[in-house]
Design a protein around this motif. Structure first.
Motif, PDB file in Angstrom:
ATOM      1  N   ASN A 133      12.584  -9.922 -41.241  1.00  0.00           N
ATOM      2  CA  ASN A 133      12.668 -10.327 -42.644  1.00  0.00           C
ATOM      3  C   ASN A 133      11.749  -9.500 -43.533  1.00  0.00           C
ATOM      4  OD1 ASN A 133      14.564 -12.447 -42.337  1.00  0.00           O
ATOM      5  ND2 ASN A 133      12.950 -13.778 -41.545  1.00  0.00           N
ATOM      6  N   PHE A 134      10.593  -9.142 -43.038  1.00  0.00           N
ATOM      7  CA  PHE A 134       9.599  -8.361 -43.776  1.00  0.00           C
ATOM      8  C   PHE A 134       9.277  -8.999 -45.125  1.00  0.00           C
ATOM      9  CE2 PHE A 134      10.824  -5.489 -40.517  1.00  0.00           C
ATOM     10  CZ  PHE A 134       9.697  -4.745 -40.252  1.00  0.00           C
ATOM     11  N   ASP A 135       9.220 -10.316 -45.158  1.00  0.00           N
ATOM     12  CA  ASP A 135       8.901 -11.018 -46.397  1.00  0.00           C
ATOM     13  C   ASP A 135       7.413 -10.870 -46.693  1.00  0.00           C
ATOM     14  OD1 ASP A 135       9.251 -12.571 -48.643  1.00  0.00           O
ATOM     15  OD2 ASP A 135       9.057 -14.470 -47.568  1.00  0.00           O
ATOM     16  N   GLY A 136       7.100 -10.250 -47.804  1.00  0.00           N
ATOM     17  CA  GLY A 136       5.712 -10.025 -48.186  1.00  0.00           C
ATOM     18  C   GLY A 136       5.190  -8.652 -47.847  1.00  0.00           C
ATOM     19  N   VAL A 137       5.794  -7.982 -46.858  1.00  0.00           N
ATOM     20  CA  VAL A 137       5.326  -6.671 -46.380  1.00  0.00           C
ATOM     21  C   VAL A 137       3.796  -6.703 -46.250  1.00  0.00           C
ATOM     22  CG1 VAL A 137       5.577  -4.161 -46.627  1.00  0.00           C
ATOM     23  CG2 VAL A 137       7.327  -5.667 -47.556  1.00  0.00           C
ATOM     24  N   HIS A 138       3.312  -7.604 -45.401  1.00  0.00           N
ATOM     25  CA  HIS A 138       1.876  -7.803 -45.217  1.00  0.00           C
ATOM     26  C   HIS A 138       1.309  -6.834 -44.184  1.00  0.00           C
ATOM     27  CE1 HIS A 138       3.122  -9.821 -41.566  1.00  0.00           C
ATOM     28  NE2 HIS A 138       3.740 -10.783 -42.242  1.00  0.00           N
ATOM     29  N   LEU A 139       0.045  -7.017 -43.817  1.00  0.00           N
ATOM     30  CA  LEU A 139      -0.610  -6.077 -42.911  1.00  0.00           C
ATOM     31  C   LEU A 139       0.085  -6.002 -41.559  1.00  0.00           C
ATOM     32  CD1 LEU A 139      -4.417  -6.738 -43.554  1.00  0.00           C
ATOM     33  CD2 LEU A 139      -2.940  -4.995 -44.559  1.00  0.00           C
ATOM     34  N   PRO A 165      15.044   9.793 -38.662  1.00  0.00           N
ATOM     35  CA  PRO A 165      14.600   8.884 -39.725  1.00  0.00           C
ATOM     36  C   PRO A 165      14.048   7.572 -39.181  1.00  0.00           C
ATOM     37  CG  PRO A 165      16.848   9.668 -40.096  1.00  0.00           C
ATOM     38  CD  PRO A 165      16.492  10.034 -38.700  1.00  0.00           C
ATOM     39  N   SER A 166      13.179   6.951 -39.968  1.00  0.00           N
ATOM     40  CA  SER A 166      12.694   5.593 -39.701  1.00  0.00           C
ATOM     41  C   SER A 166      13.579   4.609 -40.455  1.00  0.00           C
ATOM     42  CB  SER A 166      11.240   5.447 -40.148  1.00  0.00           C
ATOM     43  OG  SER A 166      11.103   5.752 -41.528  1.00  0.00           O
ATOM     44  N   VAL A 167      13.944   3.511 -39.791  1.00  0.00           N
ATOM     45  CA  VAL A 167      14.871   2.533 -40.383  1.00  0.00           C
ATOM     46  C   VAL A 167      14.296   1.138 -40.242  1.00  0.00           C
ATOM     47  CG1 VAL A 167      17.164   1.483 -40.243  1.00  0.00           C
ATOM     48  CG2 VAL A 167      16.901   3.947 -39.883  1.00  0.00           C
ATOM     49  N   VAL A 168      14.362   0.360 -41.322  1.00  0.00           N
ATOM     50  CA  VAL A 168      14.028  -1.067 -41.288  1.00  0.00           C
ATOM     51  C   VAL A 168      15.302  -1.847 -41.584  1.00  0.00           C
ATOM     52  CG1 VAL A 168      12.759  -2.932 -42.404  1.00  0.00           C
ATOM     53  CG2 VAL A 168      11.606  -0.766 -41.915  1.00  0.00           C
ATOM     54  N   VAL A 169      15.657  -2.758 -40.678  1.00  0.00           N
ATOM     55  CA  VAL A 169      16.832  -3.605 -40.844  1.00  0.00           C
ATOM     56  C   VAL A 169      16.382  -4.975 -41.337  1.00  0.00           C
ATOM     57  CG1 VAL A 169      18.845  -4.648 -39.725  1.00  0.00           C
ATOM     58  CG2 VAL A 169      18.014  -2.395 -38.963  1.00  0.00           C
ATOM     59  N   ILE A 170      16.904  -5.402 -42.493  1.00  0.00           N
ATOM     60  CA  ILE A 170      16.572  -6.708 -43.062  1.00  0.00           C
ATOM     61  C   ILE A 170      17.858  -7.468 -43.337  1.00  0.00           C
ATOM     62  CG2 ILE A 170      14.379  -5.935 -44.046  1.00  0.00           C
ATOM     63  CD1 ILE A 170      15.771  -5.681 -46.748  1.00  0.00           C
ATOM     64  N   PHE A 171      17.726  -8.718 -43.746  1.00  0.00           N
ATOM     65  CA  PHE A 171      18.885  -9.583 -43.960  1.00  0.00           C
ATOM     66  C   PHE A 171      18.819 -10.230 -45.343  1.00  0.00           C
ATOM     67  CE2 PHE A 171      17.657  -9.601 -39.488  1.00  0.00           C
ATOM     68  CZ  PHE A 171      18.806  -9.111 -38.897  1.00  0.00           C
ATOM     69  N   GLU A 172      19.994 -10.425 -45.926  1.00  0.00           N
ATOM     70  CA  GLU A 172      20.096 -11.066 -47.235  1.00  0.00           C
ATOM     71  C   GLU A 172      21.323 -11.967 -47.247  1.00  0.00           C
ATOM     72  OE1 GLU A 172      18.325 -11.932 -50.698  1.00  0.00           O
ATOM     73  OE2 GLU A 172      17.551 -10.428 -49.329  1.00  0.00           O
ATOM     74  N   PRO A 173      21.179 -13.282 -47.375  1.00  0.00           N
ATOM     75  CA  PRO A 173      19.901 -13.996 -47.430  1.00  0.00           C
ATOM     76  C   PRO A 173      19.171 -13.925 -46.099  1.00  0.00           C
ATOM     77  CG  PRO A 173      21.693 -15.554 -47.125  1.00  0.00           C
ATOM     78  CD  PRO A 173      22.336 -14.210 -47.356  1.00  0.00           C
ATOM     79  N   GLN A 174      17.906 -14.324 -46.108  1.00  0.00           N
ATOM     80  CA  GLN A 174      17.172 -14.384 -44.856  1.00  0.00           C
ATOM     81  C   GLN A 174      17.786 -15.485 -43.990  1.00  0.00           C
ATOM     82  OE1 GLN A 174      12.931 -12.767 -46.682  1.00  0.00           O
ATOM     83  NE2 GLN A 174      13.120 -14.921 -46.165  1.00  0.00           N
ATOM     84  N   PRO A 175      17.775 -15.300 -42.661  1.00  0.00           N
ATOM     85  CA  PRO A 175      18.477 -16.251 -41.786  1.00  0.00           C
ATOM     86  C   PRO A 175      18.131 -17.710 -42.034  1.00  0.00           C
ATOM     87  CG  PRO A 175      17.842 -14.321 -40.540  1.00  0.00           C
ATOM     88  CD  PRO A 175      17.242 -14.152 -41.902  1.00  0.00           C
ATOM     89  N   ARG A 176      16.870 -18.044 -42.226  1.00  0.00           N
ATOM     90  CA  ARG A 176      16.515 -19.445 -42.445  1.00  0.00           C
ATOM     91  C   ARG A 176      17.065 -19.958 -43.765  1.00  0.00           C
ATOM     92  NH1 ARG A 176      10.409 -20.834 -40.605  1.00  0.00           N
ATOM     93  NH2 ARG A 176      11.227 -22.925 -41.067  1.00  0.00           N
ATOM     94  N   GLU A 177      17.230 -19.074 -44.752  1.00  0.00           N
ATOM     95  CA  GLU A 177      17.853 -19.482 -46.016  1.00  0.00           C
ATOM     96  C   GLU A 177      19.332 -19.791 -45.797  1.00  0.00           C
ATOM     97  OE1 GLU A 177      14.937 -16.750 -48.853  1.00  0.00           O
ATOM     98  OE2 GLU A 177      16.969 -16.081 -48.396  1.00  0.00           O
TER      99      GLU A 177
END
Length: 325
Positions: free
Chosen positions: A31-37, A56-68
Motif C-alpha cells: 500500500n505504501f500509505d504514508g511512504v514512511h521510513l 527499472p525499479s517498480v512499486v506496485v500499489i492498489f487503488e482502492p487499498q485492499p482494506r478499503e
C-alpha cells in the motif's frame, strides 16, 4: 517516473523494446500509505538491486487499498491521497509505479494468476522484494514460500523486506496513524522522516467562511483523514509561497458536513486559491472538532482559534533559513 494505471495498460510492456519494462524490473508490492521510513528502506532495497541488474525499479500499489475495498467506511483512514503518494514515490527515485485497480475482477485472481499474469508476463520481474508475511490471491494461498518456489522454476528471485525499528517498535502505517489520532505530530514526524502533510486541490465550498470573517481554502478528501480537529499549519501555494495559518480537518459537524474536508485559512494572504494544489503541513494541534449550537458560537470560537494559532506561531518560530519543509 512512469505511472501505469490498470492491468490493461500493463499488457505487452515486458520485453517490448519501446517500453520502460523492456529489460524487466525489480519490484515490490504494498500500500505504501504514508511512504514512511520503513517504506523508504524497502524502496532503497529495490533501487539498489535494480541498479545492480540495470533494470527499472517498480512499486506496485492498489487503488482502492485492499482494506478499503473489503471494509468500506470501516477501513483505517489514509495517511495520504493517491496523487500525494505518487509524488512521494517519485521523490524516492522509483522508476515505475504500477497502480492496480482493486475490484471484483482482480479480487478473483488466484495466487498463480497473480504471479503469471502480473509478475512474469506483465512486469518481467527479475527480483521481488516483499515481506515474509505477504499474502495474495483470492484463496490467500500466495505467500513468500510460493514466490520463492515459482521463482526458482521461472527465473526470478525473492528477498525479504528489511524492518525499520524506532524506540523498539516496527515503523508502520498503523503506528503513524495511531500517533496522529492522539495528536502525536512530533512522534509521527520521526517515523515519517518529515512533518505530516496533506496535498489537495482547492475547490469551491459553501463559502460560509467568508460570511463569518474567516475565508478558507477548501480541499475535499475522498477518505476520512488520519487526524481530525483544528491545527496550526503552514501551507505552500502553486507559486511556491509559504503561509502560516489555521485549519480544520474533519466533517464540520456544526454545518452538518457529509464528506470529510480540509479547510485552511492562511494568515496575511490576499487572493484566490481556487483550482490550485495546496500543500498543508500540520505543525500543532489546537482542539478537537466540536458541534456548536449556532453559527455565531462557531464564529466566536474560530476567532479564538486564530488568536491561539498566531500566539503559538510567535512562540515557535521556524529555525533561521527554514522557510518551507
Amino acid at each position: 517516473m512512469r505511472l501505469i494505471r490498470g492491468l490493461t495498460n500493463l499488457q505487452g510492456l515486458a520485453g517490448n523494446p519501446r517500453s520502460p519494462l523492456a529489460r524487466g524490473c525489480v519490484a515490490t508490492i504494498g500500500n505504501f500509505d504514508g511512504v514512511h521510513l520503513g517504506h523508504k528502506t524497502i524502496i532503497d532495497q529495490v533501487r539498489d538491486k535494480a541498479a545492480e541488474l540495470n533494470v527499472p525499479s517498480v512499486v506496485v500499489i492498489f487503488e482502492p487499498q485492499p482494506r478499503e475495498f473489503f471494509q468500506g467506511e470501516e477501513a483505517p483512514p489514509r495517511l495520504m491521497p493517491f496523487r500525494q503518494k505518487f509524488e512521494a514515490l517519485l521523490a524516492e527515485g522509483v522508476d515505475v509505479v504500477l497502480c492496480i485497480q482493486f475490484n471484483e475482477r482482480f479480487r478473483s485472481y488466484s495466487a498463480m494468476d497473480f504471479i503469471e499474469e502480473i509478475l512474469i508476463r506483465g512486469l518481467g520481474v527479475h527480483h521481488l522484494v516483499v515481506g515474509d508475511d505477504f499474502r495474495f490471491g483470492c484463496d490467500r494461498a500466495g505467500d513468500f514460500n510460493l514466490l520463492e518456489q515459482v521463482g526458482d522454476e521461472r527465473g526470478f528471485t525473492v528477498e525479504n523486506t528489511h524492518t525499520v525499528m524506532v524506540d523498539g517498535e516496527r515503523v508502520s502505517s498503523t503506528r503513524v496513524r495511531n500517533l496522529l489520532n492522539v495528536n502525536g505530530l512530533e512522534q509521527a514526524e520521526v517515523l515519517l522522516g518529515h512533518r505530516y502533510r496533506i496535498h489537495g486541490r482547492v475547490v469551491y465550498g459553501r463559502q460560509l467562511g467568508r460570511t463569518i470573517g474567516a475565508p478558507t481554502a477548501n480541499i475535499l478528501l475522498h477518505q476520512m483523514p488520519a487526524l481530525q480537529g483544528v491545527y496550526v499549519v503552514r501551507a505552500r501555494t502553486d507559486a511556491g509561497e509559504w503561509y502560516d495559518g489555521a485549519a480544520n480537518i474533519g466533517l464540520r459537524p456544526t454545518v452538518d458536513g457529509k464528506r470529510p474536508s480540509l479547510e485552511v485559512h492562511l494568515f496575511d494572504f490576499a487572493g484566490t486559491l481556487y483550482g490550485q494544489h495546496l500543500e498543508v503541513v500540520f505543525r500543532h494541534g489546537l482542539r478537537d472538532e466540536v458541534k456548536f449550537d449556532s453559527i455565531d458560537e462557531l464564529k466566536q470560537q474560530i476567532a479564538r482559534d486564530f488568536e491561539q494559532a498566531r500566539r503559538w506561531l510567535a512562540e515557535n518560530p521556524l529555525p533561521a533559513g527554514e522557510d518551507g519543509f
